[in-house]
Motif scaffolding. Sequence first.
Motif, PDB file in Angstrom:
ATOM      1  N   ILE A 165      -3.755 -18.778   9.194  1.00  0.00           N
ATOM      2  CA  ILE A 165      -2.419 -17.621   9.440  1.00  0.00           C
ATOM      3  C   ILE A 165      -1.615 -18.459  10.459  1.00  0.00           C
ATOM      4  O   ILE A 165      -2.247 -19.012  11.450  1.00  0.00           O
ATOM      5  CB  ILE A 165      -3.125 -16.397  10.189  1.00  0.00           C
ATOM      6  CG1 ILE A 165      -4.123 -15.798   9.337  1.00  0.00           C
ATOM      7  CG2 ILE A 165      -2.078 -15.598  10.843  1.00  0.00           C
ATOM      8  CD1 ILE A 165      -4.963 -14.646   9.992  1.00  0.00           C
ATOM      9  N   HIS A 166      -0.509 -18.453  10.185  1.00  0.00           N
ATOM     10  CA  HIS A 166       0.592 -19.448  11.101  1.00  0.00           C
ATOM     11  C   HIS A 166       0.982 -18.453  12.251  1.00  0.00           C
ATOM     12  O   HIS A 166       1.471 -17.701  12.143  1.00  0.00           O
ATOM     13  CB  HIS A 166       1.868 -20.009  10.319  1.00  0.00           C
ATOM     14  CG  HIS A 166       1.362 -21.051   9.609  1.00  0.00           C
ATOM     15  ND1 HIS A 166       0.713 -22.273   9.922  1.00  0.00           N
ATOM     16  CD2 HIS A 166       1.403 -21.158   8.319  1.00  0.00           C
ATOM     17  CE1 HIS A 166       0.363 -23.046   9.275  1.00  0.00           C
ATOM     18  NE2 HIS A 166       0.842 -22.654   7.872  1.00  0.00           N
ATOM     19  N   SER A 167       0.379 -18.899  13.565  1.00  0.00           N
ATOM     20  CA  SER A 167       0.936 -18.223  14.786  1.00  0.00           C
ATOM     21  C   SER A 167       1.041 -19.001  15.914  1.00  0.00           C
ATOM     22  O   SER A 167       0.846 -18.915  17.097  1.00  0.00           O
ATOM     23  CB  SER A 167      -0.260 -17.091  14.935  1.00  0.00           C
ATOM     24  OG  SER A 167       0.148 -16.284  15.892  1.00  0.00           O
TER      25      SER A 167
ATOM     26  N   GLY B 298       0.289 -13.954  21.734  1.00  0.00           N
ATOM     27  CA  GLY B 298       0.341 -14.454  20.252  1.00  0.00           C
ATOM     28  C   GLY B 298       0.787 -13.189  19.456  1.00  0.00           C
ATOM     29  O   GLY B 298       0.330 -12.264  19.594  1.00  0.00           O
ATOM     30  N   LYS B 299       1.820 -13.508  18.528  1.00  0.00           N
ATOM     31  CA  LYS B 299       1.886 -12.666  17.439  1.00  0.00           C
ATOM     32  C   LYS B 299       1.070 -11.974  16.645  1.00  0.00           C
ATOM     33  O   LYS B 299       0.990 -10.829  16.422  1.00  0.00           O
ATOM     34  CB  LYS B 299       3.123 -13.258  16.513  1.00  0.00           C
ATOM     35  CG  LYS B 299       4.682 -13.286  17.153  1.00  0.00           C
ATOM     36  CD  LYS B 299       5.608 -13.608  16.190  1.00  0.00           C
ATOM     37  CE  LYS B 299       5.412 -15.363  15.886  1.00  0.00           C
ATOM     38  NZ  LYS B 299       6.720 -15.598  15.510  1.00  0.00           N
TER      39      LYS B 299
ATOM     40  N   SER C 218       2.284 -14.640  10.802  1.00  0.00           N
ATOM     41  CA  SER C 218       1.640 -13.621  11.657  1.00  0.00           C
ATOM     42  C   SER C 218       2.192 -12.364  11.966  1.00  0.00           C
ATOM     43  O   SER C 218       1.952 -11.395  12.437  1.00  0.00           O
ATOM     44  CB  SER C 218       1.166 -14.192  12.997  1.00  0.00           C
ATOM     45  OG  SER C 218       2.437 -14.850  13.784  1.00  0.00           O
ATOM     46  N   ASP C 219       3.548 -12.570  11.520  1.00  0.00           N
ATOM     47  CA  ASP C 219       4.348 -11.510  11.927  1.00  0.00           C
ATOM     48  C   ASP C 219       5.226 -10.753  10.706  1.00  0.00           C
ATOM     49  O   ASP C 219       6.086  -9.786  10.697  1.00  0.00           O
ATOM     50  CB  ASP C 219       5.586 -11.804  12.851  1.00  0.00           C
ATOM     51  CG  ASP C 219       6.453 -12.882  11.923  1.00  0.00           C
ATOM     52  OD1 ASP C 219       6.166 -13.415  10.870  1.00  0.00           O
ATOM     53  OD2 ASP C 219       7.257 -13.400  12.786  1.00  0.00           O
ATOM     54  N   ASP C 220       4.371 -10.816   9.474  1.00  0.00           N
ATOM     55  CA  ASP C 220       4.819  -9.543   8.361  1.00  0.00           C
ATOM     56  C   ASP C 220       3.528  -9.071   7.954  1.00  0.00           C
ATOM     57  O   ASP C 220       2.384  -9.255   8.141  1.00  0.00           O
ATOM     58  CB  ASP C 220       5.253 -10.564   7.304  1.00  0.00           C
ATOM     59  CG  ASP C 220       4.490 -12.030   6.959  1.00  0.00           C
ATOM     60  OD1 ASP C 220       3.404 -11.719   6.617  1.00  0.00           O
ATOM     61  OD2 ASP C 220       4.877 -13.062   6.883  1.00  0.00           O
ATOM     62  N   ILE C 221       4.037  -8.095   7.109  1.00  0.00           N
ATOM     63  CA  ILE C 221       2.986  -7.013   6.618  1.00  0.00           C
ATOM     64  C   ILE C 221       3.241  -6.698   5.031  1.00  0.00           C
ATOM     65  O   ILE C 221       4.643  -6.453   4.703  1.00  0.00           O
ATOM     66  CB  ILE C 221       2.946  -5.569   7.225  1.00  0.00           C
ATOM     67  CG1 ILE C 221       2.484  -5.827   8.850  1.00  0.00           C
ATOM     68  CG2 ILE C 221       2.110  -4.729   6.712  1.00  0.00           C
ATOM     69  CD1 ILE C 221       2.856  -4.516   9.780  1.00  0.00           C
ATOM     70  N   GLU C 222       2.392  -6.969   4.266  1.00  0.00           N
ATOM     71  CA  GLU C 222       2.589  -6.608   2.917  1.00  0.00           C
ATOM     72  C   GLU C 222       1.747  -5.666   2.403  1.00  0.00           C
ATOM     73  O   GLU C 222       0.506  -5.574   2.580  1.00  0.00           O
ATOM     74  CB  GLU C 222       2.156  -7.999   1.913  1.00  0.00           C
ATOM     75  CG  GLU C 222       2.958  -9.156   2.313  1.00  0.00           C
ATOM     76  CD  GLU C 222       2.396  -9.983   3.378  1.00  0.00           C
ATOM     77  OE1 GLU C 222       3.121 -10.908   3.942  1.00  0.00           O
ATOM     78  OE2 GLU C 222       1.025  -9.868   3.630  1.00  0.00           O
ATOM     79  N   LEU C 223       2.412  -4.608   2.152  1.00  0.00           N
ATOM     80  CA  LEU C 223       1.583  -3.327   1.462  1.00  0.00           C
ATOM     81  C   LEU C 223       1.902  -3.207  -0.034  1.00  0.00           C
ATOM     82  O   LEU C 223       3.200  -3.471  -0.529  1.00  0.00           O
ATOM     83  CB  LEU C 223       1.924  -2.221   2.156  1.00  0.00           C
ATOM     84  CG  LEU C 223       1.966  -1.967   3.735  1.00  0.00           C
ATOM     85  CD1 LEU C 223       2.322  -0.782   4.324  1.00  0.00           C
ATOM     86  CD2 LEU C 223       0.523  -2.413   4.079  1.00  0.00           C
ATOM     87  N   TYR C 224       1.165  -2.916  -0.904  1.00  0.00           N
ATOM     88  CA  TYR C 224       1.158  -2.979  -2.329  1.00  0.00           C
ATOM     89  C   TYR C 224      -0.116  -2.004  -2.955  1.00  0.00           C
ATOM     90  O   TYR C 224      -1.066  -1.662  -2.300  1.00  0.00           O
ATOM     91  CB  TYR C 224       1.001  -4.195  -2.811  1.00  0.00           C
ATOM     92  CG  TYR C 224      -0.376  -4.927  -2.814  1.00  0.00           C
ATOM     93  CD1 TYR C 224      -1.086  -4.927  -4.056  1.00  0.00           C
ATOM     94  CD2 TYR C 224      -0.769  -5.560  -1.787  1.00  0.00           C
ATOM     95  CE1 TYR C 224      -2.342  -5.177  -3.850  1.00  0.00           C
ATOM     96  CE2 TYR C 224      -2.053  -6.167  -1.654  1.00  0.00           C
ATOM     97  CZ  TYR C 224      -2.692  -5.914  -2.791  1.00  0.00           C
ATOM     98  OH  TYR C 224      -4.081  -6.504  -2.626  1.00  0.00           O
ATOM     99  N   SER C 225       0.644  -1.452  -4.344  1.00  0.00           N
ATOM    100  CA  SER C 225      -0.264  -0.836  -5.043  1.00  0.00           C
ATOM    101  C   SER C 225      -0.336  -1.286  -6.295  1.00  0.00           C
ATOM    102  O   SER C 225       0.670  -1.618  -6.820  1.00  0.00           O
ATOM    103  CB  SER C 225       0.236   0.800  -4.957  1.00  0.00           C
ATOM    104  OG  SER C 225      -0.491   1.365  -5.968  1.00  0.00           O
ATOM    105  N   THR C 226      -1.567  -1.078  -7.004  1.00  0.00           N
ATOM    106  CA  THR C 226      -1.712  -1.777  -8.371  1.00  0.00           C
ATOM    107  C   THR C 226      -2.307  -0.545  -9.318  1.00  0.00           C
ATOM    108  O   THR C 226      -2.865   0.343  -8.542  1.00  0.00           O
ATOM    109  CB  THR C 226      -2.542  -2.949  -8.427  1.00  0.00           C
ATOM    110  OG1 THR C 226      -3.791  -2.679  -7.759  1.00  0.00           O
ATOM    111  CG2 THR C 226      -1.826  -4.079  -7.580  1.00  0.00           C
ATOM    112  N   GLY C 227      -2.325  -0.903 -10.561  1.00  0.00           N
ATOM    113  CA  GLY C 227      -3.064   0.135 -11.317  1.00  0.00           C
ATOM    114  C   GLY C 227      -4.705   0.122 -11.162  1.00  0.00           C
ATOM    115  O   GLY C 227      -5.248  -0.768 -10.486  1.00  0.00           O
TER     116      GLY C 227
ATOM    117  N   MET D  81      -2.502  -7.312  14.720  1.00  0.00           N
ATOM    118  CA  MET D  81      -1.805  -7.907  13.662  1.00  0.00           C
ATOM    119  C   MET D  81      -3.160  -8.639  12.807  1.00  0.00           C
ATOM    120  O   MET D  81      -3.017  -8.504  11.540  1.00  0.00           O
ATOM    121  CB  MET D  81      -0.950  -8.670  13.618  1.00  0.00           C
ATOM    122  CG  MET D  81       0.647  -7.969  14.015  1.00  0.00           C
ATOM    123  SD  MET D  81       1.319  -7.173  12.572  1.00  0.00           S
ATOM    124  CE  MET D  81       1.515  -8.709  11.165  1.00  0.00           C
ATOM    125  N   LEU D  82      -3.992  -9.063  13.623  1.00  0.00           N
ATOM    126  CA  LEU D  82      -5.105  -9.925  12.810  1.00  0.00           C
ATOM    127  C   LEU D  82      -5.857  -9.146  12.080  1.00  0.00           C
ATOM    128  O   LEU D  82      -6.175  -9.169  11.003  1.00  0.00           O
ATOM    129  CB  LEU D  82      -6.069 -10.650  13.820  1.00  0.00           C
ATOM    130  CG  LEU D  82      -7.123 -11.286  13.268  1.00  0.00           C
ATOM    131  CD1 LEU D  82      -7.006 -12.355  12.682  1.00  0.00           C
ATOM    132  CD2 LEU D  82      -7.989 -11.785  14.496  1.00  0.00           C
TER     133      LEU D  82
END
Length: 594
Positions: free
Chosen positions: A111-113, A127-128, A166-175, A142-143
């Motif tokens: 994780i780049h912070s 820290g972010k 460190s400052d982004d969030i990925e939310l996803y749904s799969t089958g 965030m961690l």
Amino acid sequence: MPAAGGRSAARREATGRRLARFAALRGRAARPGQFWDVVAVTAADAEQALGYRQQLAGKLSREELPLGTRYHVFVDPPGPKIGNGGSTLHALRCLEDLYGDKWTTFTVLLIHSGGYSQRLPNASALGKIFTALPFGDPVYQMLELKLAMYIDFPSHMKPGVLVTCSDDIELYSTGATETVTFDRPGFTALAHPSDLSVGTTHGVFVLDPSGSSGEGGLEYTSCHRFLHKPAVETMRRCGAVCVRRNCSQPSSSGDHSGSGVGSECVYTDSVFYMDHSIANQLLMFYKQMGTLCCEIDAYGDFLQALGPGATQDYTEITSNVTNEEPRSVEVRQKLYSLLKGTALNVIVLNNSKFYHIGTTQEYLLHLASDSKLKFELNLQPVAFSIFSGKAEALAGSASVIQSVLEPGCLVGPGSVIEYSRIGPEVSVGKNSIISGSHINLKVAMPSDCFLSSLSVKMNNQVKYASMVFSVEDDLKKSVELLSDIRSLQFFGVSLLECLDLWGIKVSEQLFSSGSTRLGLWTARIFPVCSTLSESVRMSLKMLNSVQHMTAFKLNGLKLLSVEEMLAHKDVEDMLKFRKQLYDKIHLQRQKEKS
């Protein structure tokens, strides 16, 4: 709460499942292969690294993280900035130094912070990656969110390194039967359908002609070429633009995807994985280089070299580099030669969203308005806090995180209060950020106000300083000449006028950093005080003088710039204040239960 479409509801449900799985692992030892072998966080310098290690140790002692994993903080070598690509190379070297050849059997989350968070300064001191979020008991940072969102990855991954920021969030749904699997040689990146305007500030994948249908939860494909922050014309010319029936488009709010019918989109980047064969090649390259003399971008310089359509033209474009060094083109060309011909596999997450919270505007938008992130993460208006005032005292879209608000105070819509104590006669305007502060005076704070307090160690004594700005102020802007500082703005007023009101003379000594960067970040304008509440009072008086154009002289006081506040920060004392808030809130909750 916003009305949610089917896609957003599916992401919310999938996110809830991942959070529950992570919660079940907190404070427990994971089974082999169930969680990461190594979680590594990068830091820009030794001071930042020390603060990160203290916070990690606290989380482990409170059993807020899964146990049995190796948690590390890797600090960039001293000298010129090396970028997140350079930090990646250095982290690989640190892993080999620690574990020898054994590290090649590990699944690693990197994780780049290492930044100073000038666009979100309430994250600058600690820290972010330790930015608090309005949910969880105790609150998630965030961690924890990163670890929760990637909870499914380690068990479907061959040994290798997953790189994220460190400052982004990925939310996803799969089958129900689909899994995100990192088992192919070379690089594998996640891709998110996004509007073309989003593509101009991200990496964009030019998928193979067979490409993605845009249907289903996820698809595996390969990338012909990777573009870094391309212009719209470049995306079109290179064949990156797709029209998909289920393609997603963002709103102007900064959400990086939404729902669109038959709309144009591109597939943008977020996290990427590299297998150990590639990681070893990069490590050998780093060893041969000896020391890095320039910035390397993990996305722009690694991924642009990949795929059959890659050319080395990008190595001579340095517009995305903060500090252009004489050898930067040479180093980037060597990297291109090393990686050329390597495959870039892409996992297209058709129902996904990428959120960035690296600026004050993004932070307020996603945490304190009716955003999709708020719905999908089930963010709370009051998270692990004491707030016993009347309901109307807290505007519906405000957010309070691990804070104590006394009855009588008012918080305006769209504002975030974190790790603070707010007295009964305090009124906070709308769209404001209050962080780490103790406000116990009668005050009506203006809207769009940013206030963040730090403990600082001066002559071996703990003191306090509070920075105050507008959330719109540009702390990264700087000028080279003293005569140009009239162009700098503090809360919509020329900094020159503000200095006059405060009785501060314009001279070479006004700025830290040896006067090489003259800006709000390096301006010595914030008084050092003996108590936290006094530092807040002084900074708010400074702001009040600017708002009403009345003098408030700071003559004879020790003044610090934000840069110096961070250099002198006392992490231990700031964490002690947070612990006092935690204990008070926890005790109150116990009383309410009994």
